[in-house]
Design an enzyme around this catalytic site. Structure first.
Site, short mmCIF file in Angstrom:
data_model
loop_
_atom_site.label_atom_id
_atom_site.label_comp_id
_atom_site.label_asym_id
_atom_site.label_seq_id
_atom_site.Cartn_x
_atom_site.Cartn_y
_atom_site.Cartn_z
N THR A 13 0.82 -1.22 0.00
CA THR A 13 0.00 0.00 0.00
C THR A 13 0.85 1.26 0.00
O THR A 13 0.34 2.35 0.19
CB THR A 13 -0.91 0.04 1.24
OG1 THR A 13 -0.08 -0.11 2.40
CG2 THR A 13 -1.93 -1.07 1.22
N SER A 252 4.35 6.79 11.79
CA SER A 252 3.36 6.33 10.82
C SER A 252 3.96 6.24 9.42
O SER A 252 5.06 6.73 9.17
CB SER A 252 2.17 7.29 10.79
OG SER A 252 2.45 8.35 9.91
N LYS A 253 3.20 5.62 8.53
CA LYS A 253 3.67 5.46 7.15
C LYS A 253 3.84 6.83 6.49
O LYS A 253 4.57 6.98 5.53
CB LYS A 253 2.64 4.65 6.35
CG LYS A 253 2.83 3.17 6.52
CD LYS A 253 2.23 2.42 5.34
CE LYS A 253 2.54 0.94 5.48
NZ LYS A 253 2.10 0.15 4.35
N ARG A 254 3.10 7.80 7.01
CA ARG A 254 3.17 9.13 6.39
C ARG A 254 4.33 9.96 6.93
O ARG A 254 4.66 10.99 6.40
CB ARG A 254 1.84 9.87 6.59
CG ARG A 254 0.77 9.37 5.63
CD ARG A 254 -0.60 9.85 6.04
NE ARG A 254 -1.01 9.24 7.30
CZ ARG A 254 -1.47 8.00 7.41
NH1 ARG A 254 -1.58 7.24 6.36
NH2 ARG A 254 -1.83 7.51 8.58
#
Ligand code: GLU
Length: 482
Positions: A13, A252-254
């Site tokens: 993702t 986080s991924k962000r």
């Protein structure tokens, strides 16, 4: 090959997150250490969020880190395919088997029925704790609607007792079945939900130890029940602490510091990233700086911490610099070239100045981008001038000493750093010139910068001809401006 089989099972993702990379690394280390097998499986059942681009980005990041897999996409293996989308018939087969054996059931409850039951529950008990009441749990095939209405497969979770396991990191964990509900394993469209797809695959791929982020602790009891329903002994589990950012919040991924790709772009070397990631949540005494081989030798689940591991940029840079500086000259030079190209400088890989130039800066550089920047002036026809430094050190008073230095250089044939330094010392004495009278002027003339490695090292790499040309250019500029 030992019987140990571990896996990394990313969902494509986005870029490979450093948390994911660390999970992959620990599994990889364990497989290498035990002579076991490291499997890569792509969990791509979330069609709306998965992209081919992300799958490739994950492979690229793993390749870059040197985390090679023994079975999986590209390499194949006896337990493939290794993309969940290509395994759909398997999930259907197992789900139907569990239904036939009475361990799971088809549930035809509609969205509306469930929503109404939930609303009723919440009106009485508040927001938390609603569970599917099990309307279809005890029904048989005879009760199934004859039209092709959608349904889901649900696991029959025992009403009594508890499920637990001895986690290799967290110790014993147990959850009472009353806190669980009959979990949806798969919808009638044949796409498994995470827990079921994961268990069917881990079983089919003969995984002996599941190591993953501790955000999955909540899924493990359900997965253990699924293993048992499928008639198999569950594997061992190791749940790894989350990586926390510098404010001690879950990274986080962000998060900017979150993707492996960022470090590659910044010019970190893979061994540095591996070493830091390994230490982020795992320790072995006071060992901080470890090679790949040492990591393999020393890694053990008992060294993995239970609580969140704090990301620390300063420590990361320290580890990174150590690995960069340990690289052989040729390799370091080759790795730095693409970074030079990024700033518009093409250096031929076989340029004889390249490795000597890199040798002069390696102890000062932290990243490959630093190396590229620090060797820039060796290779440009005219170095890019730092105007502030030029203004300060190209003044009328600098003209005479610089002229005299130029004469010294012109007369000097042995251009190795030691004889250069000796000749310069003799010249300073003879001319009564102090270091501060000429050194910075010469530095700026040769490099365009106020800070470089030692003057004689720089001169040796540049060679006599280039030194003279740059000294002449500086003399001309001072004369013109003076
Ligand atoms: N696809 C899951 C994830 O990326 C895998 C979790 C697991 O390792 O079981 O979180």
């Amino acid at each position: 090959m030992s019987s140990v089989r571990v896996r990394f099972a990313p969902s494509p993702t986005g870029y490979l997150h450093i948390g994911g990379a660390r999970t992959a690394l620990y599994n990889w280390l364990w497989a290498k250490k035990t002579g076991g097998t490291f499997v890569l499986r792509v969990e791509d059942t979330d069609v709306a969020r998965n992209t081919e681009e992300s799958t490739q980005a994950i492979f690229t990041a793993m390749d870059w880190l040197g985390l090679d897999w023994d079975e999986g996409p590209r390499v194949g293996g006896d337990h493939g395919p290794y993309f969940q989308q290509q395994r759909l018939p398997l999930y259907r087969e197992q789900a139907d088997r569990l239904v036939a054996e009475g361990k799971a059931y088809r549930c035809y409850a509609t969205r509306e029925e469930l929503a109404a039951a939930r609303a009723e529950y919440e009106a009485e008990h508040g927001k938390k704790g609603f569970k599917y009441p099990g309307w279809w749990r005890d029904k048989t095939e005879a009760d199934w609607p004859t039209d092709d209405r959608p349904y889901v497969y649900r696991l029959k979770v025992p009403r009594e007792g508890a499920t637990g396991w001895d986690d290799l990191v967290k110790g014993h964990i147990e959850i009472g079945h009353r806190e669980m509900q009959d979990e949806v394993m798969m919808r009638s469209d044949g796409i498994p939900l995470y827990n079921f797809g994961c268990v069917v695959d881990d079983l089919d791929m003969r995984i002996t130890l599941v190591a993953r982020g501790d955000d999955h602790v909540i899924n493990t009891p359900m997965q253990i029940l699924m293993w048992k329903a499928l008639g198999a002994e569950p594997p061992q589990f190791a749940h790894l602490p989350m990586i926390l950012d510098e404010r001690r919040k879950k990274m986080s991924k962000r998060d900017d510091a979150g993707s492996v790709e960022i470090y590659r772009e910044r010019g970190f070397v893979p061994d540095g990233v591996l070493n830091y990631l390994a230490r982020l949540g795992w320790s072995h005494g006071d060992d901080e700086l470890l090679t790949r081989e040492e990591l393999i030798e020393k890694f053990d689940w008992s060294g993995v911490g239970k609580e969140g591991a704090g990301y620390d940029e300063k420590k990361f840079l320290h580890v990174e610099a150590h690995h960069l500086r340990a690289m052989p000259g040729e390799a370091l030079a080759a790795a730095a070239l693409p970074f030079a190209a990024k700033s518009g400088l093409t250096i031929a890989p076989d340029d004889p100045r390249l490795v000597p130039a890199v040798e002069t800066v390696r102890q000062r550089a932290v990243t490959l981008a630093d190396v590229a920047d620090m060797i820039d002036y060796y290779f440009r026809e005219t170095p890019i001038e730092d105007e502030k430094a030029a203004k300060k050190f190209f003044q009328a008073k600098h003209l005479e000493p610089l002229r005299s230095f130029r004469a010294l250089v012109a007369a000097q044939d042995d251009f190795d750093r030691v004889p250069l330094e000796e000749a310069t010392k003799a010249w300073m004495e003879a001319e009564s010139i102090g270091f501060k009278d000429y050194a910075q002027t010469v530095r700026v003339a040769l490099s365009g910068r106020g800070a470089t490695p030692g003057l004689f090292e720089v001169m040796e790499v540049l060679g006599k001809e280039r030194c003279l040309a740059r000294l002449d250019a500086a003399l001309a500029r001072i004369a013109a401006e003076g």
